[in-house]
Design a protein around this motif. Structure first.
Motif, mmCIF file in Angstrom:
data_model
loop_
_atom_site.group_PDB
_atom_site.id
_atom_site.type_symbol
_atom_site.label_atom_id
_atom_site.label_comp_id
_atom_site.label_asym_id
_atom_site.label_seq_id
_atom_site.Cartn_x
_atom_site.Cartn_y
_atom_site.Cartn_z
ATOM 1 N N GLU A 1 0.615 -1.253 -0.012
ATOM 2 C CA GLU A 1 -0.044 0.006 0.115
ATOM 3 C C GLU A 1 0.815 1.165 0.073
ATOM 4 O O GLU A 1 1.910 1.176 0.639
ATOM 5 N N TYR A 2 0.639 2.208 -0.779
ATOM 6 C CA TYR A 2 1.548 3.512 -0.830
ATOM 7 C C TYR A 2 0.748 4.530 -0.143
ATOM 8 O O TYR A 2 -0.396 4.803 -0.145
ATOM 9 N N VAL A 3 1.476 5.199 0.778
ATOM 10 C CA VAL A 3 1.021 6.205 1.673
ATOM 11 C C VAL A 3 1.934 7.391 1.199
ATOM 12 O O VAL A 3 3.157 7.183 1.136
ATOM 13 N N TYR A 4 1.425 8.770 1.132
ATOM 14 C CA TYR A 4 2.321 9.935 0.742
ATOM 15 C C TYR A 4 2.444 10.747 1.850
ATOM 16 O O TYR A 4 1.311 11.176 2.558
ATOM 17 N N ASN A 5 3.363 11.431 1.619
ATOM 18 C CA ASN A 5 3.651 12.512 2.760
ATOM 19 C C ASN A 5 4.262 13.763 2.028
ATOM 20 O O ASN A 5 5.212 13.724 1.377
ATOM 21 N N PHE A 6 3.667 15.040 2.227
ATOM 22 C CA PHE A 6 4.177 16.332 1.505
ATOM 23 C C PHE A 6 5.164 16.929 2.429
ATOM 24 O O PHE A 6 4.912 17.276 3.383
ATOM 25 N N ASP A 7 6.340 17.012 1.999
ATOM 26 C CA ASP A 7 7.526 17.824 2.778
ATOM 27 C C ASP A 7 7.558 19.369 2.278
ATOM 28 O O ASP A 7 7.759 19.610 1.245
ATOM 29 N N GLU A 8 6.927 20.093 3.072
ATOM 30 C CA GLU A 8 6.697 21.477 2.770
ATOM 31 C C GLU A 8 8.048 22.271 2.466
ATOM 32 O O GLU A 8 8.211 22.953 1.661
ATOM 33 N N LYS A 9 9.080 21.829 3.311
ATOM 34 C CA LYS A 9 10.267 22.351 2.973
ATOM 35 C C LYS A 9 10.972 22.347 1.597
ATOM 36 O O LYS A 9 11.295 23.081 1.089
ATOM 37 N N THR A 10 10.955 20.911 1.251
ATOM 38 C CA THR A 10 11.478 20.578 -0.148
ATOM 39 C C THR A 10 10.600 20.673 -1.392
ATOM 40 O O THR A 10 10.825 20.821 -2.562
ATOM 41 N N GLY A 11 9.179 20.728 -0.987
ATOM 42 C CA GLY A 11 8.166 20.855 -2.054
ATOM 43 C C GLY A 11 8.074 19.438 -2.686
ATOM 44 O O GLY A 11 7.249 19.347 -3.779
ATOM 45 N N LYS A 12 8.590 18.567 -2.013
ATOM 46 C CA LYS A 12 8.537 17.196 -2.792
ATOM 47 C C LYS A 12 7.508 16.230 -1.914
ATOM 48 O O LYS A 12 7.309 16.372 -0.650
ATOM 49 N N VAL A 13 7.003 15.194 -2.732
ATOM 50 C CA VAL A 13 6.297 14.124 -1.990
ATOM 51 C C VAL A 13 6.974 12.916 -1.893
ATOM 52 O O VAL A 13 7.811 12.369 -2.607
ATOM 53 N N GLU A 14 6.845 12.473 -0.638
ATOM 54 C CA GLU A 14 7.531 11.243 -0.378
ATOM 55 C C GLU A 14 6.710 10.076 -0.193
ATOM 56 O O GLU A 14 5.508 10.113 0.189
ATOM 57 N N THR A 15 7.081 8.959 -1.017
ATOM 58 C CA THR A 15 6.037 7.887 -1.057
ATOM 59 C C THR A 15 6.697 6.549 -0.145
ATOM 60 O O THR A 15 7.849 6.417 -0.104
ATOM 61 N N ILE A 16 5.924 6.354 0.908
ATOM 62 C CA ILE A 16 6.108 5.389 1.852
ATOM 63 C C ILE A 16 5.439 4.145 1.434
ATOM 64 O O ILE A 16 4.262 3.998 1.268
ATOM 65 N N GLU A 17 5.803 2.984 1.321
ATOM 66 C CA GLU A 17 5.267 1.609 0.924
ATOM 67 C C GLU A 17 5.391 0.824 2.332
ATOM 68 O O GLU A 17 6.151 0.502 3.138
ATOM 69 N N LYS A 18 4.077 0.178 2.383
ATOM 70 C CA LYS A 18 4.100 -0.757 3.468
ATOM 71 C C LYS A 18 2.975 -2.038 3.077
ATOM 72 O O LYS A 18 2.366 -1.701 2.024
ATOM 73 N N ALA A 19 3.126 -2.840 3.907
ATOM 74 C CA ALA A 19 2.019 -4.413 3.517
ATOM 75 C C ALA A 19 0.446 -3.726 3.513
ATOM 76 O O ALA A 19 0.343 -3.146 4.631
ATOM 77 N N TRP A 20 -0.018 -3.810 2.582
ATOM 78 C CA TRP A 20 -1.532 -3.399 2.617
ATOM 79 C C TRP A 20 -2.301 -4.744 3.579
ATOM 80 O O TRP A 20 -2.165 -5.791 3.373
ATOM 81 N N GLU A 21 -3.093 -4.015 4.544
ATOM 82 C CA GLU A 21 -3.953 -5.142 5.360
ATOM 83 C C GLU A 21 -5.360 -4.706 4.958
ATOM 84 O O GLU A 21 -5.750 -3.613 5.059
ATOM 85 N N VAL A 22 -5.964 -5.688 5.003
ATOM 86 C CA VAL A 22 -7.563 -5.720 4.541
ATOM 87 C C VAL A 22 -8.260 -6.729 5.470
ATOM 88 O O VAL A 22 -7.724 -7.671 5.764
ATOM 89 N N LYS A 23 -9.655 -6.594 5.537
ATOM 90 C CA LYS A 23 -10.318 -7.630 6.341
ATOM 91 C C LYS A 23 -11.177 -8.550 5.341
ATOM 92 O O LYS A 23 -11.748 -7.827 4.613
ATOM 93 N N ASP A 24 -11.129 -9.667 5.446
ATOM 94 C CA ASP A 24 -11.820 -10.641 4.601
ATOM 95 C C ASP A 24 -13.217 -10.742 4.821
ATOM 96 O O ASP A 24 -13.701 -10.152 5.819
ATOM 97 N N ASP A 25 -14.025 -11.484 4.074
ATOM 98 C CA ASP A 25 -15.375 -11.611 4.333
ATOM 99 C C ASP A 25 -15.735 -12.217 5.752
ATOM 100 O O ASP A 25 -17.067 -11.837 5.979
ATOM 101 N N GLU A 26 -14.711 -12.754 6.201
ATOM 102 C CA GLU A 26 -15.024 -13.126 7.516
ATOM 103 C C GLU A 26 -14.635 -12.400 8.758
ATOM 104 O O GLU A 26 -14.728 -12.720 9.851
ATOM 105 N N GLY A 27 -13.947 -11.205 8.330
ATOM 106 C CA GLY A 27 -13.499 -10.249 9.189
ATOM 107 C C GLY A 27 -12.109 -10.467 9.773
ATOM 108 O O GLY A 27 -11.597 -9.730 10.692
#
Ligand SMILES: [Zn+2]
Length: 363
Positions: free
Chosen positions: A312-338
């Motif tokens: 899963e990709y999460v983004y973070n905007f750095d005010e100082k550099t004006g750049k977007v940082e992309t953070i990658e982590k394992a995506w977690e979801v609940k299946d049909d049984e919860g």
């Protein structure tokens, strides 16, 4: 899926080597490492003139086409065809608007169609139908037989049939119908949690220029832009064939109208797909390949390698550099049984498919 038991399939390797699954060369190495023997067996089997027919069953957007196409890419594109009934009908929707081609179809149906409705009624309902009304099964079968004959002798992954209860029993005789009578046939059932489908739809973005499809959450491009006024992040199209990219323009990828609603508009269809899967699961006398997209998060480490899990990709905007940082982590979801789950990338699901196919076909 609630009530059905799809076994967990181990794809973790002992060597700990990492592969880049987003790259075709990386995928080839990956498959060679994880299922090299089975790939050779399957390839030899098909190249010596054998074929089979597989009925792909899973909810809409469960990845049926993706898995079948990836399998063909790995084994042999000349020997495996993905045949979608939905695509066939959509192509005929266009064809019948052309008078000459329409006449040809009518001629063909006159000679080959058998069923309860007369041809005029069929053509009329075809002209007036909305995407929700289904064409008569006998008509679909007649047309599919003709189109499949054009493919030549190939293993076929049939997508979109059976799509109704009565069609399940037709499927049991489908191979006779298309003159594949001595070939093995099997069902492939794909279990994908509803939340996975929902988020795939909600976060899907496309390039308005080249229609390249990505996901803001699950499949980012290299460059991400932050819009201060909207407080929103945008993927920038990176398709080398895109006219905007070629012109050096930063094309923002956008959500298609309706996608923000996720699965809500297709809920009825998903429920029906689920009911059909449950019926097919009960079938006796025909082999079944069971594929699962998700793995309970507490078992992930034991049976998969890290890179086989959808990030899963999460983004973070750095005010100082004006750049977007992309953070990658394992995506977690609940299946049909919860249960909290991780979702598999397509390649490990295809590894499971290849190994089960070799077993079912007895090669
Ligand atoms: Zn583009």
């Amino acid at each position: 899926m609630q009530g059905l038991d799809f076994p967990l399939f181990k794809t973790k390797s002992d060597e700990g080597k990492k592969f880049d699954l987003s790259d075709p060369a990386g995928r080839r190495e990956y498959f060679e490492c994880k299922a090299g023997d089975e790939i050779n067996k399957l390839r030899d089997y098909l190249r010596s003139g054998n074929t089979f027919i597989a009925y792909l069953m899973g909810k809409k957007s469960s990845g049926k086409g993706t898995y079948a196409k990836m399998l063909a890419e790995i084994i042999d594109k000349e020997k495996i065809a993905h045949f979608s009934i939905g695509d066939m009908i959509r192509s005929f929707d266009e064809v019948i608007k052309d008078p000459a081609q329409r006449a040809e179809i009518e001629e063909f149906l006159k000679a080959n169609y058998r069923g309860f409705l007369d041809l005029d009624a069929i053509m009329k309902s075809w002209d007036n139908r909305s995407t929700k009304t289904l064409l008569p099964t006998e008509l679909i079968l007649t047309l599919a037989k003709r189109e499949i004959a054009k493919l030549g002798k190939k293993a076929i992954f049939l997508d979109g049939f059976p799509r109704d209860l009565d069609q399940i029993s037709y499927a049991l005789f489908f191979r006779d119908l298309i003159n594949y009578r001595d070939d093995p046939d099997l069902f492939i059932l794909i279990d994908v949690p509803t939340t996975v489908i929902d988020e795939r739809v909600k976060f899907r973005v496309i390039c308005p220029v080249c229609q390249n499809s990505r996901s803001l959450k699950l499949l980012a491009t290299k460059e991400v832009e932050y819009d201060k006024t909207e407080n929103k992040f945008y993927l920038i199209c990176d398709n080398s064939a895109c006219p905007s990219v070629q012109a050096g323009k930063k094309e923002r990828m956008v959500t298609k109208e309706g996608d923000e609603q996720g699965i809500a508009p297709i809920k009825e269809r998903l429920d029906k797909d689920e009911m059909l899967m449950k019926e097919a699961y009960k079938l006796q006398g025909i082999p079944k390949v069971l594929l699962r997209n998700s793995i309970p998060a507490d078992k992930t480490k034991d049976i998969t390698d890290d890179y086989e899990i959808t990030p899963e990709y999460v983004y973070n905007f750095d005010e100082k550099t004006g750049k977007v940082e992309t953070i990658e982590k394992a995506w977690e979801v609940k299946d049909d049984e919860g249960t909290v789950c991780n979702s598999l990338m397509p390649p490990p699901v295809v590894v499971s498919l290849i190994k089960q196919l070799v077993k079912v076909l007895g090669i």
